[in-house]
Design a protein around this motif. Structure first.
Motif: not given
Length: 590
Positions: A98-100, A135-148
């Protein structure tokens, strides 16, 4: 440009190796699963910031159009630049944390790049910090467990690398040198950073998937064990049920021995150390006592922590879990290991899950038992068997004695109060002390003997240590009432009835016998008495049926209710057998 590709691949390979080594570390795995906590975020900032610094040090120096060959860059000439994978580490950190984390890792890697120098130092530093923030701002909505997720991370990494090329063209001077640099490094850096991001994210995803598979298998195993042990824990904590449950747990886990205790003694021990860890012995270790007192799991990682004083004991580690019912600790579950290394995090989590499930099973079993006992108001039905005629007769007897024997009348009033108080108290209890049940019997007999002074006599033969023995209420009084009302009926004026209640301990059992010298019971009626309500001139047998049913509900196969009688032989004996270890428990009170 194409000569730069294998050099960049080599640098990416170094980071991938580091990432793989990190993935094998338990602390890094735990950090990934708790990245929302501040300590985990700070650790991720350091990890991915160091990734960026390693990328700076292992970058390829570009001077004019020439590609340098140095492996480690401690500094960059004023008219030179670096081709590296710095953006990759920062972007992955932002996406995961995330952002931090993104901003923190970007600052570390960007400021470090600034210290190395070169005409692109400022541009690269700004682009790195910007990449971390974005990328930290994007990371708040990033679902790392998704196949894609890995492919989305690659797209984001490539975009950040393209942004860096644009910032170099905007800021780096001289402009001609910046244009020449971008024409040389753009394609290799975009391709290699994209490839490195993909490999890194695949490693991260494999960690997550492995943890999910482990948790799924662990959950399935815990539920399977719970399903197999449910029939035994539904019987409560006793040696027989705990022995069966412990055998199931030992077979289904990696533990080398299983032990289950109540608050006073070891109920069972199966597996290694069974030769000297003997059931039904008092608790010997402070480890178990502290878990019982504190109600929290405790882990022993050495033989000294286990506190087994047997020289040849092979047990070297243990997990001790509280078994709780209604927020009170009623016993412990202990998993022993002969090798402390086998007591890993997975074993601890699984044991903790088992402890919670077993506690729930015990609590549900007790609630189920209470529900079954009270749902049809069976105890109140027994209480209601105090016939109005008994009350009226008692009052009439006391009224008559008020004129002739006031002291006797006062005594009978006291006993009448004791009798009805026992009725009310028993209707709210699952178990009561034997001494309390005997006071109920004595109060009833005192009132009956006042009406018929010479009709019968009563004797008690109770072992003193059994006074606090716990039995279901309304167990003995209905048996004595049956004898007074039915067994002695029609035997003639010269027959003096006798009723004896005896209680004695036989090994791990308690035997309570109520015997009279009245009429025997016909065989055809005896077979049904206690099994069901019957219809006869002498009564319905509801009291006997309720007593038998409650003993079966509470004690299972360990308790028994038996009527011994013969129509051709005087006397009837009712034999009640209870397990001693349950009969002394105080926790079963409602």
């Amino acid at each position: 440009m194409f000569y730069l590709l294998p050099l960049m691949l080599e640098r990416v390979g170094i980071l991938i190796i580091v990432a793989f080594l990190l993935s094998r570390m338990t602390s890094f795995r735990q950090t990934l699963h708790h990245e929302d906590r501040l300590p985990a975020k700070l650790l991720l900032i350091v990890i991915f910031g160091v990734f960026g610094m390693i990328s700076n040090y292992t970058g390829v120096e570009i001077h004019g159009g020439a590609i340098g060959s140095e492996i480690w860059q401690a500094g960059v000439q004023v008219d030179s630049a670096l081709a590296n994978t710095r953006i990759m580490g920062v972007a992955i950190g932002g996406l995961l944390g995330g952002p931090l984390v993104g901003l923190g890792a970007g600052l570390i890697a960007g400021l470090h790049r600034l210290t190395l120098g070169g005409y692109t130092a400022a541009a690269c530093s700004i682009s790195t910090i910007l990449a971390g923030a974005v990328t930290g701002w994007i990371g708040r909505r990033f679902r790392r467990s998704d196949p894609g997720a890995p492919w989305r991370a690659v797209a984001i990494g490539i975009l950040m690398e393209c942004v860096q090329m644009g910032i170099i063209l905007l800021i780096a001077r001289p402009f001609d040198a910046a244009v020449q640099l971008v024409s040389v490094i753009a394609l290799p850096m975009i391709v290699m950073n994209g490839f490195g991001t993909l490999m890194f994210m695949l490693i991260i995803q494999s960690i997550l998937q492995e943890e999910e598979r482990t948790r799924a298998l662990q959950t399935n195993q815990v539920l399977h064990i719970a399903d197999r042990t449910l029939p035994f824990f539904r019987q409560g904590l006793n040696p027989a049920s705990c022995r069966e449950a412990a055998s199931v747990i030992l077979e289904a886990t990696d533990a080398d021995a299983i032990s289950i205790t109540d608050r006073e003694q070891v109920l069972t021990h199966v597996g290694a150390g069974s030769d000297h860890h003997v059931p039904l012995h008092s608790l010997a270790t402070q480890l178990t006592r502290s878990v019982l007192e504190q109600g929290r799991m405790s882990v022993a990682t050495s033989k000294e922590d286990i506190q087994c004083f047997h020289d040849g004991c092979s047990l070297q580690a243990a997990i001790v879990l509280p078994l709780q019912v209604r927020s009170g600790t009623v016993g412990t579950l202990k998993l022993y290991y002969t090798n402390p290394a086998r007591l890993d995090r997975v074993q601890r989590e699984m044991a903790e899950g088992l402890g919670r499930l077993f506690s729930t099973q015990l609590e549900l079993a007790e609630a189920e038992m209470q529900s079954r006992l009270l749902k049809d108001a069976e105890v109140k039905a027994l209480q209601a068997q105090v016939h109005p005629h008994f009350l009226f007769n008692a009052i009439n007897t006391i009224s008559a004695l008020c004129r002739t024997d006031p002291d006797k009348a006062r005594e009978l009033l006291i006993q009448l109060g004791v009798f009805f108080r026992s009725n009310l108290h028993g209707a709210r209890q699952i178990l009561i002390p034997l001494s309390q049940e005997l006071r109920h019997v004595e109060a009833y007999l005192t009132l009956e003997k006042a009406r018929f002074p010479d009709k019968f006599e009563m004797t008690f033969d109770i072992e003193p240590e059994l006074a606090n023995l716990e039995i279901p209420p309304f167990t003995l009084q209905p048996l004595v009432e049956n004898a007074v009302r039915h067994a002695f009926h029609g035997l003639g004026p010269h027959h003096k009835g006798s009723v004896c209640i005896a209680a004695s301990q036989k090994g791990h059992e308690v035997m309570i016998v109520t015997a009279d010298n009245g009429k025997g019971i016909p065989a055809e009626l005896l077979d049904r008495l206690g099994e069901q309500a019957v219809h006869s001139e002498d009564g319905t047998g509801t009291a006997l049926h309720n007593i038998r049913k409650r003993i079966a509900e509470i004690y299972g196969s360990e308790g028994s209710f038996r009527i011994v009688s013969d129509a051709h032989t005087p006397g009837t004996r009712v034999v009640i057998t209870l397990p001693l270890h349950l009969a002394h428990r105080r926790e079963m009170h409602a």
